[in-house]
Design a protein around this motif. Structure first.
Motif, PDB file in Angstrom:
ATOM      1  N   ARG A  48       1.558  -0.604  -0.494  1.00 24.78           N
ATOM      2  CA  ARG A  48       0.179  -0.036   0.047  1.00 24.78           C
ATOM      3  C   ARG A  48       0.878   0.990  -0.248  1.00 24.78           C
ATOM      4  NH1 ARG A  48      -1.965   0.315   5.409  1.00 24.78           N
ATOM      5  NH2 ARG A  48      -0.257  -0.463   5.997  1.00 24.78           N
ATOM      6  N   THR A  49       2.051   0.921  -0.128  1.00 29.88           N
ATOM      7  CA  THR A  49       1.622   2.330   0.552  1.00 29.88           C
ATOM      8  C   THR A  49       0.047   2.567   0.550  1.00 29.88           C
ATOM      9  OG1 THR A  49       1.739   3.933  -1.391  1.00 29.88           O
ATOM     10  CG2 THR A  49       3.136   4.329   0.604  1.00 29.88           C
ATOM     11  N   ARG A  50      -0.019   2.825   1.196  1.00 32.26           N
ATOM     12  CA  ARG A  50      -1.051   3.292   1.099  1.00 32.26           C
ATOM     13  C   ARG A  50      -1.174   5.265   1.133  1.00 32.26           C
ATOM     14  NH1 ARG A  50      -0.377  -1.582   3.897  1.00 32.26           N
ATOM     15  NH2 ARG A  50       0.966  -0.279   4.058  1.00 32.26           N
ATOM     16  N   PHE A  51      -2.342   5.692   0.271  1.00 36.30           N
ATOM     17  CA  PHE A  51      -1.566   7.214   1.030  1.00 36.30           C
ATOM     18  C   PHE A  51      -3.654   7.683   1.103  1.00 36.30           C
ATOM     19  CE2 PHE A  51       2.666   8.028  -0.021  1.00 36.30           C
ATOM     20  CZ  PHE A  51       2.619   8.356   0.637  1.00 36.30           C
ATOM     21  N   ALA A  52      -3.840   6.271   0.630  1.00 33.14           N
ATOM     22  CA  ALA A  52      -5.658   6.259   0.664  1.00 33.14           C
ATOM     23  C   ALA A  52      -6.408   5.499   2.042  1.00 33.14           C
ATOM     24  CB  ALA A  52      -6.749   6.094  -0.545  1.00 33.14           C
ATOM     25  N   THR A  53      -5.475   4.550   0.458  1.00 29.11           N
ATOM     26  CA  THR A  53      -5.858   3.411  -0.006  1.00 29.11           C
ATOM     27  C   THR A  53      -5.230   2.631   0.605  1.00 29.11           C
ATOM     28  OG1 THR A  53      -5.473   2.616  -1.446  1.00 29.11           O
ATOM     29  CG2 THR A  53      -4.249   3.319  -1.810  1.00 29.11           C
ATOM     30  N   GLY A  74     -14.229   0.233  -4.547  1.00 29.48           N
ATOM     31  CA  GLY A  74     -14.529   0.158  -3.234  1.00 29.48           C
ATOM     32  C   GLY A  74     -15.194   1.807  -3.636  1.00 29.48           C
ATOM     33  N   TYR A  75     -14.404   2.486  -4.037  1.00 30.99           N
ATOM     34  CA  TYR A  75     -14.365   4.478  -4.516  1.00 30.99           C
ATOM     35  C   TYR A  75     -16.004   4.458  -4.853  1.00 30.99           C
ATOM     36  CZ  TYR A  75     -10.067   4.827  -3.442  1.00 30.99           C
ATOM     37  OH  TYR A  75      -8.533   4.956  -1.985  1.00 30.99           O
ATOM     38  N   ALA A  76     -16.407   3.376  -5.457  1.00 33.51           N
ATOM     39  CA  ALA A  76     -17.492   3.550  -6.830  1.00 33.51           C
ATOM     40  C   ALA A  76     -19.178   2.994  -5.729  1.00 33.51           C
ATOM     41  CB  ALA A  76     -17.517   2.345  -7.485  1.00 33.51           C
ATOM     42  N   ASP A  77     -18.748   2.190  -5.134  1.00 35.83           N
ATOM     43  CA  ASP A  77     -19.598   1.897  -3.677  1.00 35.83           C
ATOM     44  C   ASP A  77     -19.400   3.088  -2.841  1.00 35.83           C
ATOM     45  OD1 ASP A  77     -19.879  -0.548  -4.490  1.00 35.83           O
ATOM     46  OD2 ASP A  77     -19.150  -2.149  -2.789  1.00 35.83           O
ATOM     47  N   LYS A  78     -18.895   3.546  -2.512  1.00 35.78           N
ATOM     48  CA  LYS A  78     -18.614   4.116  -1.195  1.00 35.78           C
ATOM     49  C   LYS A  78     -19.352   5.797  -1.535  1.00 35.78           C
ATOM     50  CE  LYS A  78     -15.375   7.035   1.607  1.00 35.78           C
ATOM     51  NZ  LYS A  78     -15.651   6.282   2.412  1.00 35.78           N
ATOM     52  N   TYR A  79     -19.141   6.695  -2.859  1.00 34.06           N
ATOM     53  CA  TYR A  79     -19.565   7.868  -3.791  1.00 34.06           C
ATOM     54  C   TYR A  79     -20.803   7.191  -4.370  1.00 34.06           C
ATOM     55  CZ  TYR A  79     -15.085   8.897  -1.884  1.00 34.06           C
ATOM     56  OH  TYR A  79     -14.735   9.168  -0.828  1.00 34.06           O
ATOM     57  N   ALA A  80     -20.991   6.254  -4.519  1.00 33.55           N
ATOM     58  CA  ALA A  80     -22.798   5.791  -5.355  1.00 33.55           C
ATOM     59  C   ALA A  80     -23.515   7.193  -4.400  1.00 33.55           C
ATOM     60  CB  ALA A  80     -22.767   4.543  -5.004  1.00 33.55           C
ATOM     61  N   GLY A  81     -24.343   7.775  -5.223  1.00 34.67           N
ATOM     62  CA  GLY A  81     -25.614   8.826  -4.932  1.00 34.67           C
ATOM     63  C   GLY A  81     -24.870   9.813  -4.371  1.00 34.67           C
ATOM     64  N   PRO A 100      -9.624   9.015  -1.191  1.00 30.42           N
ATOM     65  CA  PRO A 100     -10.973   9.170  -0.407  1.00 30.42           C
ATOM     66  C   PRO A 100     -11.355  10.617  -0.614  1.00 30.42           C
ATOM     67  CG  PRO A 100     -10.224   7.179   0.864  1.00 30.42           C
ATOM     68  CD  PRO A 100      -8.795   7.628   0.039  1.00 30.42           C
ATOM     69  N   ALA A 101     -10.282  11.903  -0.017  1.00 31.36           N
ATOM     70  CA  ALA A 101     -11.016  13.137   0.311  1.00 31.36           C
ATOM     71  C   ALA A 101     -11.572  13.312  -1.141  1.00 31.36           C
ATOM     72  CB  ALA A 101     -10.427  13.194   1.622  1.00 31.36           C
ATOM     73  N   THR A 102      -9.863  13.177  -1.634  1.00 29.07           N
ATOM     74  CA  THR A 102     -10.043  13.657  -3.046  1.00 29.07           C
ATOM     75  C   THR A 102     -10.714  13.566  -3.597  1.00 29.07           C
ATOM     76  OG1 THR A 102      -7.997  12.495  -3.968  1.00 29.07           O
ATOM     77  CG2 THR A 102      -7.135  14.703  -2.004  1.00 29.07           C
ATOM     78  N   ILE A 103     -10.726  12.501  -4.285  1.00 25.95           N
ATOM     79  CA  ILE A 103     -11.845  11.860  -4.898  1.00 25.95           C
ATOM     80  C   ILE A 103     -13.195  12.214  -4.584  1.00 25.95           C
ATOM     81  CG2 ILE A 103     -13.094   9.766  -5.865  1.00 25.95           C
ATOM     82  CD1 ILE A 103     -10.218   8.313  -5.494  1.00 25.95           C
ATOM     83  N   GLU A 104     -13.314  12.483  -4.068  1.00 21.84           N
ATOM     84  CA  GLU A 104     -15.424  12.792  -2.870  1.00 21.84           C
ATOM     85  C   GLU A 104     -14.713  14.408  -3.023  1.00 21.84           C
ATOM     86  OE1 GLU A 104     -18.190  12.998   0.709  1.00 21.84           O
ATOM     87  OE2 GLU A 104     -16.390  12.297   1.015  1.00 21.84           O
ATOM     88  N   LYS A 105     -13.948  15.718  -3.381  1.00 19.32           N
ATOM     89  CA  LYS A 105     -14.326  16.972  -3.425  1.00 19.32           C
ATOM     90  C   LYS A 105     -13.394  17.198  -4.910  1.00 19.32           C
ATOM     91  CE  LYS A 105     -12.107  18.386   1.027  1.00 19.32           C
ATOM     92  NZ  LYS A 105     -10.814  18.557   1.475  1.00 19.32           N
TER      93      LYS A 105
END
Length: 384
Positions: free
Chosen positions: A5-10, A269-276, A249-254
């Motif tokens: 990962r790194t994970r930076f979100a993600t 997972g983001y597709a599910d998270k931000y649906a609607g 996730p925050a930069t995608i939502e914004k």
């Protein structure tokens, strides 16, 4: 069936701690690392050394705490995984710096040796797992399901073991992008100016590193030659298409990173998270650069809670833990074994992104070579 990962979100409950990721603070915990029969958890290499799972659970509960680092709750279902572990065993997880990187994890192990805030366990990109094992940072441990893990996905001594993984993918907000890119070649099109981001810096981030490797495969490179991938991102930067904002996730939502190169399980997972929620997140595994990889689990050789660290590994590699990865759209390393035993979550398997062909992976020498090439060439590519 894919088993790499790194994970930076993600990706829920984690406990924030006050100490900064690279700062050693506090002394080693006062809890004993021995089980009731005197077994030293710090030297245990399997559950048999404790006298069985019940004894391991007893020793871990006595410690009462597990220190983790850089585990985002919305990354591959880590939130549910951590909550399930806490509930199942009554052990508190203190999860620090959830948006950090594999590099941060390694640095924390080195700088906090002997401290109570040292990480007990690590979740690392493959190249970082290899280098950490070579530096002698990890404790050898073989989980009870060791034989169901493919030989190529574990260190022979158990210093690291691959756990879950996926494919590099391109996520795109179709609410903001008229035609979403399907390949790496598409990303150079002028309509994507300032829109293409990575999940971190590839010299520190496992996911971003994989993104560059996938770009290399799409541009004439190979596991022995990541340079075309570095050159591709240099071209992306020169064209004005590369977005230096690290995708989360925050930069995608914004709407700050409307196109994100990341693991397929995160993007789905983001597709599910931000649906609607005004984000129409579409996901494509680029056919011109198919790259798959696992993330590795390891135990800090100087873990302040060595029994809890080993119990965590047992949980992650159990059928229960492996199915929890599936719920987060990640492919668990024992997928074939749990499918054959009838213990797999079939509904979760059916939701995995479909990819043709059998994945292959860079070996340890190739990964080390790629990591060195990135260290030497990434800054130059981004400066161009």
């Amino acid at each position: 069936m894919f088993v790499s990962r790194t994970r930076f979100a993600t990706l829920t409950t984690t406990v924030a701690v006050a100490c900064a990721v690279l700062t050693a603070c506090g002394s080693a915990p006062d809890t004993s690392s021995s089980s009731a029969d005197g077994t030293d958890a710090r030297t245990a290499t399997s559950v048999a050394d404790f006298g069985g799972m019940d004894k391991l659970v007893e020793a871990a509960k006595k410690e009462g705490t597990l220190h983790t680092i850089t585990l985002p709750p919305d990354w591959a279902n880590y939130g549910e995984i951590m909550t399930t572990f806490e509930t199942k065993y009554g052990i508190k997880i203190e999860n620090e710096n959830p948006d950090g990187s594999s590099s941060d994890e390694i640095n924390a192990v080195k700088t906090r040796k002997g401290q109570d805030r040292a990480p007990d366990v690590l979740d690392l990109g493959q190249s970082f797992a290899n280098s950490g094992a070579q530096e002698g940072l990890f404790a050898p441990y073989k989980v009870a399901t060791w034989d169901s893990i493919p030989a190529g996905q574990k260190d022979p001594e158990g210093k690291w073991v691959n756990d879950y993984g996926g494919y590099v993918s391109i996520g795109c907000d179709a609410a903001k992008i008229a035609v979403c890119p399907q390949t790496f070649a598409d990303l150079l099109k002028p309509e994507y100016k300032g829109k293409v981001a990575l999940n971190g810096n590839p010299t520190k981030s496992g996911s971003a590193y994989a993104g560059v490797f996938a770009a290399a495969l799409a541009n004439g490179g190979s596991f022995d030659d990541i340079a075309p991938g570095i050159e591709f991102f240099g071209k992306l930067k020169a064209a004005g298409n590369f977005n230096p904002v690290e995708s989360t996730p925050a930069t995608i939502e914004k709407g700050e990173t409307p196109i994100s190169i990341d693991w397929d399980y995160l993007n789905v997972g983001y597709a599910d998270k931000y649906a609607g929620k005004g984000v129409d997140w579409k996901v494509a595994v680029p056919t011109d650069g198919i790259f798959a990889q696992f993330y590795s689990q390891a135990i800090n050789k100087d873990a302040p809670h060595p029994a809890a660290a080993r119990l965590w590994q047992e949980f992650l590699f159990s059928a229960e833990g492996q199915n929890l990865w599936l719920k987060g759209y990640a492919r668990p390393v024992t997928l074939t074994a749990i499918a054959e035993s009838g213990s797999v979550d079939g509904a979760a398997v059916a939701k995995l992104p479909k990819v043709d062909g059998t994945p292959t992976f860079p070996d340890e020498a190739q990964a080390a070579k790629a990591k060195e090439a990135l260290a030497n060439g990434w800054a130059t590519a981004m400066a161009g």
